[in-house]
Design an enzyme around this catalytic site. Sequence first.
Site, PDB file in Angstrom:
ATOM      1  CG  ASP A 224      -1.853   1.134   1.291  1.00 60.43           C
ATOM      2  OD1 ASP A 224      -2.732   1.177   0.417  1.00 60.43           O
ATOM      3  OD2 ASP A 224      -1.718   2.003   2.172  1.00 60.43           O
ATOM      4  CD  GLU A 278      -2.142   2.430  -3.606  1.00 62.01           C
ATOM      5  OE1 GLU A 278      -3.188   3.040  -3.888  1.00 62.01           O
ATOM      6  OE2 GLU A 278      -1.644   2.482  -2.462  1.00 62.01           O
TER       7      GLU A 278
HETATM    8  C1  GLC Z   1      -4.184   3.196  -0.699  1.00 63.14           C
HETATM    9  C2  GLC Z   1      -5.433   2.366  -0.581  1.00 63.14           C
HETATM   10  C3  GLC Z   1      -6.529   3.247  -0.088  1.00 63.14           C
HETATM   11  C4  GLC Z   1      -6.132   3.797   1.270  1.00 63.14           C
HETATM   12  C5  GLC Z   1      -4.798   4.511   1.205  1.00 63.14           C
HETATM   13  C6  GLC Z   1      -4.230   4.771   2.578  1.00 63.14           C
HETATM   14  O1  GLC Z   1      -4.303   4.183  -1.667  1.00 63.14           O
HETATM   15  O2  GLC Z   1      -5.743   1.746  -1.800  1.00 63.14           O
HETATM   16  O3  GLC Z   1      -7.748   2.561   0.000  1.00 63.14           O
HETATM   17  O4  GLC Z   1      -7.115   4.689   1.716  1.00 63.14           O
HETATM   18  O5  GLC Z   1      -3.830   3.750   0.533  1.00 63.14           O
HETATM   19  O6  GLC Z   1      -3.783   3.589   3.165  1.00 63.14           O
END
Ligand code: GLC
Length: 562
Positions: A224, A278
């Site tokens: 994440d 991500e």
């Molecule tokens: C990422 C996740 C999202 C979350 C954010 C903070 O972007 O996909 O859902 O709110 O991180 O952890």
Amino acid sequence: MTMHLTEASAPVPAALVEDPLWWRSAVIYQVYVRSFADSDGDGTGDLRGVRSRLGYLKELGVDALWFNPWYPSPLADGGYDVSDYRDIHPTFGTLDDAEQLIAEALELGIRTIIDVVPNHVSSEHPWFQAALAAGPGSAERERFWFHPGKGPNGDLMPTNWVSNFQGDTWTRTTNPDGTPGEWYLHLFTPEQPDLNWNHPDVRREHEEILRFWFDRGVAGVRIDSAGLLIKDPALPEVPVDVAPGGHPTEDRDEVHEVYRAWRRIADSYEGSRVLVGEVWVPDAARFAAYLRPDEMHTAFNFDFMSRSWDAAELRDSIDLMLTAHAPVGAPSTWVLSNHDVTRPVTRYGREDSSFAFAKKRFDTPSDLDRGIRRARAAALLTAALPGSLYLYQGDELGLPEAELPRDVLEDPMHFRSGGIDPGRDGCRVPLPWRGTEAPFGFSPPEPGLNGTVDAPWLPQPAEWAKLTVQAQEADPASMLWLYRQALRLRKREAALGDGALTWLETEPGVLAFHRGERFVSVTNLGDRSVALPEHESILLASAPLDGGLLPPDSTAWLHRSA
Ligand code: GLC
Ligand code: MG
């Protein structure tokens, strides 16, 4: 290479070691546990619910499941506020349920990817609670970003950085004696304090968390907010023109060392255990740097889903991504949506079909008939592109974004926008499985353990009666049938998944390419029907042909003669 001892050295299941390059072509289904299937009638999805529907996922034809965070959490941000990384949220089940789920899925040939959240923890996490209690100057506070405020009374924030969820990134604490104290950094909500990745405890802890889950048979981790971990300790303001790597909190060069260490851990396990990032980094070359051979295996390609439904735009995105990935030897991923963005059916039915968080508004009109045609075409287009494919739960049913009443919204993105951004709840509504009224089989018909059947945690629109799994299984023209057929063909056609793509010359508004000698995919994004390229047979089409022509907003898969 650091080796580790697996607890009780349990044998690694055969299904986890076969096909070491599985991740280069995989179809990965994203399970938002809270909204997938509820086994106990409390209105919230759970791991037993997922276990009971593994047959559905097998039938759909997916290779792996990615679970959004399933850990104990106050759910201030849907579970991205983790209070214990080594357990399961009690509403979702137990660690034992997770282990059984991982094992049962693997028996069906389906791998498990879990979500790890390294940038921040929940404010309920023991480390943060200890830091608050220990006070200024303590060792406990060094694991976070505590800082005195500016100004004579320290009542100005240390920086004016803007949160990814809008609003401030610093919250002031209160000292044990009741006086105003230091501030702490949170790039998201105040319930998600950022960790200090310069601290050895933080690095060690996350490396142990990876081992904890790899030891339990997970095949990979989704990382994440992977680009945000490192902050400039001098805490400068964000420059007006940010040089590459010059942002104080985003995509700093030192972050790569973290993932090199993680890769060494992943590689010390049998079977390809993968790191999926991500990474929201707009510069394609800097994005690809995360995918160098000793770092992550893949990262989400968010460029494609942010583009509008336009042939030139999409071709540009495909070329950009394939070109960016080539030098590092990593496969691209193809992503139409996830739990953060507007559902494709709704997005593609809009006048402006591009996606950006900053543009989200309530009541943006959408022609859902057009949206579903385009989402079907996009499903086949992306499934034919080189690399791996992500499928967010409910997209295989063509669910639109739900328009929810404001009083049920939970997402902090909505609240922190001052009520302007509808937030992300509309793509997180519990799935409709069967029947003609809510909860559409999401929860069991009989009262659960507490003697009641609670309504789903977010209300399902009544119109979803025609979108249930049951309704679609009976309809060969449904989105579910399209996905099942597409994923079956994608597995059968050796040229699909990882590999090369060659564009075919077409008229403007049409995207056509071949994979291998025989397979051809053609998408018509124009406004009139077009002739198909030379072919021997039609394998699948997202819409009925129009007298042999490919209608607007549709894709066909063909075989040409070898
Ligand atoms: C990422 C996740 C999202 C979350 C954010 C903070 O972007 O996909 O859902 O709110 O991180 O952890
Ligand atoms: Mg439940």
